[in-house]
Design an enzyme around this catalytic site. Structure first.
Site, PDB file in Angstrom:
ATOM      1  N   HIS A 172      39.168  33.488  23.709  1.00  0.00           N
ATOM      2  CA  HIS A 172      39.428  32.802  24.979  1.00  0.00           C
ATOM      3  C   HIS A 172      39.534  33.835  26.098  1.00  0.00           C
ATOM      4  CE1 HIS A 172      41.024  29.963  27.874  1.00  0.00           C
ATOM      5  NE2 HIS A 172      41.973  30.845  28.154  1.00  0.00           N
TER       6      HIS A 172
ATOM      7  N   HIS B  13      10.063  34.625  17.486  1.00  0.00           N
ATOM      8  CA  HIS B  13      10.911  34.924  16.319  1.00  0.00           C
ATOM      9  C   HIS B  13      10.409  34.207  15.072  1.00  0.00           C
ATOM     10  CE1 HIS B  13      12.679  31.945  19.021  1.00  0.00           C
ATOM     11  NE2 HIS B  13      13.165  31.316  17.973  1.00  0.00           N
TER      12      HIS B  13
ATOM     13  N   GLU C 282      10.307  27.297  32.967  1.00  0.00           N
ATOM     14  CA  GLU C 282      10.792  28.665  33.206  1.00  0.00           C
ATOM     15  C   GLU C 282      10.096  29.271  34.425  1.00  0.00           C
ATOM     16  OE1 GLU C 282      12.077  29.867  28.622  1.00  0.00           O
ATOM     17  OE2 GLU C 282      10.559  31.075  29.614  1.00  0.00           O
TER      18      GLU C 282
ATOM     19  N   THR D 215      -3.513  36.546  15.028  1.00  0.00           N
ATOM     20  CA  THR D 215      -4.239  36.613  16.300  1.00  0.00           C
ATOM     21  C   THR D 215      -3.659  35.697  17.381  1.00  0.00           C
ATOM     22  OG1 THR D 215      -5.823  35.113  15.279  1.00  0.00           O
ATOM     23  CG2 THR D 215      -6.435  37.433  15.363  1.00  0.00           C
TER      24      THR D 215
ATOM     25  N   GLU E 270       4.601  15.529  34.671  1.00  0.00           N
ATOM     26  CA  GLU E 270       4.685  15.480  33.206  1.00  0.00           C
ATOM     27  C   GLU E 270       4.179  14.127  32.700  1.00  0.00           C
ATOM     28  OE1 GLU E 270       5.583  17.419  30.390  1.00  0.00           O
ATOM     29  OE2 GLU E 270       5.121  15.530  29.390  1.00  0.00           O
TER      30      GLU E 270
END
Ligand SMILES: Cc1cc2nc3c(=O)[nH]c(=O)nc-3n(C[C@H](O)[C@H](O)[C@H](O)COP(=O)(O)OP(=O)(O)OC[C@H]3O[C@@H](n4cnc5c(N)ncnc54)[C@H](O)[C@@H]3O)c2cc1C
Length: 467
Positions: A445, A322, A188, A144, A204
């Site tokens: 490269h 994930h 983000e 949930t 913060e």
């Protein structure tokens, strides 16, 4: 009729993946989702819509500031937020419909409604029209998820004092967006609106942003975002948030204990997420929660009731899509009699700012606290031909290896396409590669990934080639 081997409650990346894997393994599976669209937080109001807006806003930023450097001259671009949001909605629509398709393809029975326990083997589905259905199930998986959390003194009005959910569908570009919380989601979404022209101030509580990641990443990201114009007030504890018409005032205490005030037209509260178990009636099945309100599980993700499992954001661990999906597969395979395993140390974390930040394994701070003798290799993106060609020169890759065995213990990167590059580090660490193993592998490269090879070379104590 409603007799199932497995019933999954919640259709986020934990639940829907668990349901697919159960069905693939031959278990008769049902999934219950209270919203009309499948996919949970991640697909509807999380990973996918935020990345859609990050991509759109990045195109805008490039058109405005970077095209010129590449010799592309265009008239001053303007941002059409409504179109960006509509495109984001189309992406979400396609993605969530894709999950519905996968349910049909795998013959998973979908029930729309709120799932709640009647007993340890029965789940009631309450539909929107109030009607109910009972599902009998041998096993039940609780998936949930989570909901945005807030601070006790903040009232989220969803208009000016908002969470990530509302930030994904604003009707105007804020003049000044105050972001409370310098974690992944705040940075983000702060980046999205900064690129579109908002002034963005991040407040913060801790003395650094992305505080759980390696300190070097936090420092570099702070530097790069400040260069992009984002403002930071670190070690600053918010005390009050008040709305007055179209403006919002945030009052806080700085590290000296002095009052500071920031005023804006929107405040995004991104102080974390909390597990969501409302309405499940867990007590009817006798399922225990831990002290933080998460469903308590053992290492098999089994709750204290042996036929009931829980996965994803609703249990302990990183709140990542994930991670939820790996847990869904693990539970499904266990139910089918297999013995799967998750290496939680190798679940990567990503921040989709630009440059991107990505990491796997342990941070330097963690390893030092554990008393592990380490060696550290670094390589700046600036030294790569690929970075100069694209103009993405910010960031570095840091590889931490065991001092004696040379085994790679952590890979921390900030730079262009780090979100995709981290997969190489996960693979290397899964096979317990040494720094020298990586340093000796050929990397195409010119690519950004050459910085992984060079950082590994640096970690072995040899001198990186392009330094
Ligand atoms: C803005 C944002 C950006 C993010 N970006 C990323 C990212 O880039 N990468 C990443 O890995 N993670 C990201 N996340 C985190 C990610 O979304 C979560 O970790 C992930 O969705 C958790 O999956 P879950 O299956 O555990 O739960 P959820 O996705 O929260 O799904 C749970 C589902 O259960 C349903 N449900 C709840 N209770 C009931 C009930 N009683 N009956 C029926 N249904 C119920 C809910 O409606 C929901 O659909 C982001 C999150 C946010 C908010």
């Amino acid at each position: 009729m409603n007799q199932f081997d497995v019933t999954v409650i919640g259709s986020g990346p934990g639940g829907y993946v668990a349901a697919i894997r159960c069905a693939q393994l031959g278990l008769k599976t049902a999934i219950i989702e209270k919203y009309p669209t499948m996919g949970g937080t991640c697909l509807n109001v999380g990973c996918i819509p935020s990345k859609a807006l990050l991509d759109s806003s990045e195109h805008f930023e490039n058109a405005k500031h970077n095209f010129q450097n590449h010799g592309i001259l265009i008239n001053e671009p303007t941002a059409d937020l409504a179109r960006m949001i509509a495109r984001k909605d189309e992406v979400v629509d396609q993605t969530t419909k894709g999950i519905q398709f996968l349910m049909d393809k795998n013959k998973v029975t979908v029930f729309e409604g709120v799932g709640s326990f009647e007993s340890s083997t029965q789940v009631k589905v309450t539909k929107n029209d109030g009607s109910t259905e009972i599902l009998d199930s041998k096993y039940i998986i609780i998936a949930t998820g989570s909901k945005p959390s807030s601070l006790p003194f903040i009232t989220i009005d969803k208009e000016r004092i908002i969470t990530s959910t509302e930030a994904l569908k604003l009707k105007e570009i804020p003049k000044h967006l105050v972001v409370i919380g310098g974690g992944v989601i705040g940075l983000e979404l702060g980046s999205v609106y900064k690129r579109l022209g908002s002034e963005v101030t991040v407040v913060e509580f801790m003395d650094k942003i992305i505080p759980t990641m390696d300190g070097a990443l936090s420092k570099e990201l702070n530097k790069v975002l400040r260069k992009q114009g984002m403002k930071f007030m670190l070690s600053t504890a918010v005390q009050a948030v008040e709305r007055n018409g179209d403006s919002v005032k945030v009052t806080a205490k700085d590290k000296k204990g002095e009052e500071v005030v920031v005023e804006g037209d929107y405040v995004l509260v991104s102080v974390g997420r909390k597990p969501y178990t409302d309405g499940l009636s867990l007590e009817k099945a006798g399922v225990d929660l831990d002290e933080r309100g998460r469903v308590k599980t053992n290492e098999h993700l089994q709750t204290n009731v042996s036929n009931i499992y829980a996965i994803g954001d609703v249990v302990a661990g990183a709140m990542l899509a994930h991670k939820a999906s790996e847990e869904g597969v693990l539970v499904a395979e266990q139910l089918a009699g297999q013995k799967p395993h998750i290496n939680y140390n190798l679940i990567p974390g990503v921040v989709y700012t630009w440059p991107e930040v990505a990491a796997v394994g342990k941070t330097e701070e963690q390893l030092k606290a554990e008393g592990v003798a380490i060696k550290v290799g670094n390589f700046p993106m600036r030294a790569l031909g690929r970075s100069r060609a694209s103009g993405d020169v910010d960031g570095f890759i840091k590889i931490i290896a065991d001092e004696k065995t040379d085994e790679v213990l952590g890979v921390h990167m900030i730079g262009a396409r780090a979100a995709d590059m981290i997969a190489a580090a996960v693979t290397a660490m899964e096979y317990r590669a040494s720094a020298e193993d990586i340093a000796r592998m050929s990397h195409a490269h010119p690519t950004f990934a050459e910085a992984i090879k060079e950082a590994a070379l640096d970690a072995t104590g040899k001198i990186a080639i392009h330094m």
